[in-house]
Design an enzyme around this catalytic site. Sequence first.
Site, PDB file in Angstrom:
ATOM      1  N   HIS A 204      -5.623  80.512  71.496  1.00  0.00           N
ATOM      2  CA  HIS A 204      -7.163  80.858  71.615  1.00  0.00           C
ATOM      3  C   HIS A 204      -7.563  80.888  73.164  1.00  0.00           C
ATOM      4  CE1 HIS A 204      -8.613  81.368  67.285  1.00  0.00           C
ATOM      5  NE2 HIS A 204      -7.385  80.682  67.293  1.00  0.00           N
TER       6      HIS A 204
ATOM      7  N   ASP B 196     -11.322  82.109  80.889  1.00  0.00           N
ATOM      8  CA  ASP B 196     -11.605  82.185  79.588  1.00  0.00           C
ATOM      9  C   ASP B 196     -10.641  82.996  78.739  1.00  0.00           C
ATOM     10  OD1 ASP B 196     -13.107  81.196  77.483  1.00  0.00           O
ATOM     11  OD2 ASP B 196     -15.020  81.506  78.300  1.00  0.00           O
TER      12      ASP B 196
END
Length: 456
Positions: A154, A363
């Site tokens: 992720h 991110d």
Amino acid sequence: MSRLVVVSNRVALPDSDQNGGLATALDAALKEAGGLWFGWSGKVARAHSGELHRATHDNIDYLTIDLSREDYEGYYNGFSNRTLWPLLHFRLDLVDYNAMTQAAYRGVNALFAEKLAKEIRDEDIVWVHDYHLLPLAQELRRRGVRARIGFFLHVPFPSADIVAGLPHHEKTFGALAAYDLVGFQTERDLERFQDYIRLFRGGSVAARGTLRDHDGRSFQADAFPIGIDASAIATLAANASRNPAVRRMQASLTGRALAIGVDRLDYSKGLPERFRAFERVLDKHTDLRGQLTYLQIAPVSRGGVASYRALRRELEQYAGHINGAHADPDWTPMRYVNRTYPHATLAGFYRLARIGLVTPLRDGMNLVAKEYVASQDPQDPGALVLSIFAGAARELDGALLINPFDSDGVADAIAAALKMPLDERRERWQSMMQRISSYDIHAWRRDFLDRLQQTR
Ligand code: ADP
């Protein structure tokens, strides 16, 4: 259809009201074919790690395991959050090199494998999530598991040099070759992983996404950019005007435009840099003084790690400084809150905001960027200011893309967003919303599981 086994550090039990889009999507996948969800219970046991708890709900078995205080410190707070998290976010300066926590991490992965191997049948499909469990497939294979096993990361995959700087990196990252399919958020992450396998693992890349380990075994890797439940969030946002918290928020703005940031309090989110950019708006774009209110929602996270506590202190001081230096008696430029909110309230806040500020230093994807877009009023959408270092920037081409370290550039983008004409806002929003709706969280999980099913 094969039975699905999901493994993640934390298990989203059905009675929790904090479950987000990912938990909902995995639940839906588990319900379709029946399945098992395995992971840490979130409980720290008094004695040893390993006590199992079993629950069944709607055709899904939940199997959770307690961790001892020592394993919680070593595996979770230690190697996962003080070593892997900064490493994967390109923050070599924050990486804790620690043989003891690395051993605890491997120990907990071995323990998970020990318990889980007994539950898995050959025809199952196993889907492992995130950086806490990188070596899990290798540990399962050692225990004779033959089922197909996929992994989804992720967070970002950093450049191969950074990964190889970790002592014994092959034990953690080389172990990814034991999966049948390794999924990443973006093409860039995939490319950096391929470099790592080629340069530091003695493996090779036969074709894009088809890799060969040093022993000749082949496995797959690809990019699967995670989505959100766009239609559910759009509905929540459209109905939010009846929500009392959202109404109070709107009334408090007294007609001023709102810029919103919503981030876990984490150094990867670029919050001090964002505060600095907002200060630049106030100094540089003096015509906007008094017209804009910036709301930063930042729930405290990982309080057990020192760098997070230091960041919290820094932000408290900085927010006080900005308001002290710039507020008028009838206007406070920024509001800073450390609370969490129900998804319905957040969606309502996003919809009120003319500007969404998503400026992480790194991110993997950043779901807030997508949630902000999905929450907008199609007739009068806000503008998104988005970091080029968020995975979401690869898809959301209608955003104003910025480098979060460049305070002047971010300040100019905020000013441009505030002045952007309605036509342009609509045009940019439509292209982003189209992408978010077509590859939503359900399309994402189907895509990954179909690919995993096809391996071998
Ligand atoms: P990360 O996984 O690093 O925290 P993401 O942006 O990908 O970052 O996901 C964060 C998730 O947490 C989003 O779904 C967001 O809505 C949720 N979230 C963030 N802040 C809050 C908050 N204050 N209250 C409730 N949910 C929040």
